[in-house]
Scaffold this motif. Structure first.
Motif, mmCIF file in Angstrom:
data_model
loop_
_atom_site.group_PDB
_atom_site.id
_atom_site.type_symbol
_atom_site.label_atom_id
_atom_site.label_comp_id
_atom_site.label_asym_id
_atom_site.label_seq_id
_atom_site.Cartn_x
_atom_site.Cartn_y
_atom_site.Cartn_z
ATOM 1 N N ARG A 178 19.250 37.776 8.276
ATOM 2 C CA ARG A 178 19.277 38.181 6.863
ATOM 3 C C ARG A 178 20.127 37.322 5.860
ATOM 4 N N ARG A 227 17.526 34.486 5.100
ATOM 5 C CA ARG A 227 16.739 34.901 4.318
ATOM 6 C C ARG A 227 17.133 34.873 2.870
ATOM 7 N N LYS A 228 18.509 35.213 2.483
ATOM 8 C CA LYS A 228 19.197 35.304 1.725
ATOM 9 C C LYS A 228 19.266 34.057 0.725
ATOM 10 N N ARG A 229 19.586 32.858 1.775
ATOM 11 C CA ARG A 229 19.813 31.590 1.363
ATOM 12 C C ARG A 229 18.561 30.910 0.873
ATOM 13 N N THR A 259 15.729 32.689 -0.261
ATOM 14 C CA THR A 259 15.428 33.533 -1.426
ATOM 15 C C THR A 259 16.080 32.480 -2.662
#
Length: 333
Positions: free
Chosen positions: A166, A169-171, A173
């Motif tokens: 998670r 994925r945030k990084r 984005t």
């Protein structure tokens, strides 16, 4: 202050030949150059002939034993496989050999991380690294914790990001948004050049063919700012950033000359995806100048790789001039 000298990694290169027409030996020779660029020493090479790559371990059980024996004989610290490994293949090979296992993709990513200097280059490299590592958190984490660094651990991806999908994925984005802003700036610069109605020529070709050297010679002789040369070095992927210079040969037809990232056999898909905005500069050129290292015995294959990559980028139909470079190394003047 006490400095700890980094120990050079000793590696064995492993490839699989699926067809008699496969140039695996030449591919491993190139892999050795890549390893050298990354700072590792090749102490052995092993090729296995198979109808298909082993889905679980890349090579068969007998070849694994051969690799193990060669590792003991050469004191190798790890192996590098010539193809991109699946997470299962990487995990299983690490378990079988109890050593650091790398693949061609990880090696090229490491070199890109080492040579990236601009903010755009660093963003692109980190994005490619995270995409690669996202599906390999378990296997890669095990090897890094066991061996404590070396190839595959440098660059932006070396930061202590939690091994949490998670958060990764945030990084990813966030990096994509940063890259989007950079791409908008690049588009504005390109639009400005187009409005000026000056033609653009892009230098393309295999990595280390001499593209930056040719750009520099043109800039020194015909550039508006002769001191604005780019770095040139006899190594793979010495240049990662696109450089644009204004050239005027004195015939009232000035043009822009663009230096681009070099191509290579089995260029990782993740890198093509992350560097697409940089690589796609060639799409907007009016003329391509393909630089070929004529002294390399595999120059024809390298020209084919360049042609295939240009086609993938949508630049296959742009007019080309082919420059056969380094002919003096072949005894030709």
């Amino acid at each position: 202050m006490e400095y700890i000298e980094e120990i050079q990694e000793q590696v064995i290169l492993v490839g699989v030949q699926l067809d008699e027409n496969d140039n695996v030996k030449e591919s491993l020779d190139e892999l050795e150059e890549l390893a050298d660029t990354a700072g590792a020493q090749t102490v052995g090479k092993i090729i296995q002939n198979r109808e298909t790559v082993h889905p679980g371990t890349y090579i068969g059980k007998g070849k694994i034993e051969e690799v193990r024996a060669l590792m003991l004989a050469t004191d190798a610290t790890g192996i590098i496989c010539d193809d991109e490994l699946s997470p299962a293949q990487m995990n299983n090979l690490e378990h079988e050999l109890e050593c650091k296992v790398m693949d061609r993709t990880l090696l090229i990513l490491d070199i890109f991380a080492k040579h990236a200097t601009t903010s755009e280059g660093k963003i692109q490299v980190e994005l490619a690294q995270l995409r690669y590592r996202a599906s390999r958190l378990v296997g890669l984490g095990a090897s890094l914790s066991r061996l404590g660094g070396g190839i595959g651990t440098r660059g932006p991806g070396e930061k202590k990001l939690e091994s949490d999908r998670r958060l990764i994925r945030k990084r990813i984005t966030a990096l994509k948004e940063e890259l989007s802003q950079v791409e908008k700036h690049r588009e504005l610069l390109r639009t400005g050049r187009t409005r000026g109605k000056m033609k653009t020529a892009a230098i393309v070709g295999y990595t280390n063919a001499g593209k930056s050297t040719i750009l520099n010679r043109m800039v020194e002789q015909f550039g508006e700012l002769p001191e604005k040369t780019v770095m040139e070095k006899d190594m793979l992927f010495a240049t990662l950033e696109t450089s644009v210079r204004s050239i005027d040969t004195g015939h009232n037809k000035p043009f822009f000359l663009t230096d681009t990232v070099g191509f290579i056999h089995k260029l990782p898909h993740g890198l093509v995806k992350a560097f697409r905005s940089t690589l796609e500069e060639v799409k907007y050129a009016d003329l391509l100048v393909q630089v070929v290292d004529f002294s390399d015995e595999n120059y024809r294959q390298q020209m084919q790789v360049t042609a295939d990559t240009l086609k993938e980028l949508g630049a296959g139909d742009i007019p080309q001039i082919v420059v056969y470079n380094k002919a003096d190394k072949c005894g030709m003047e």
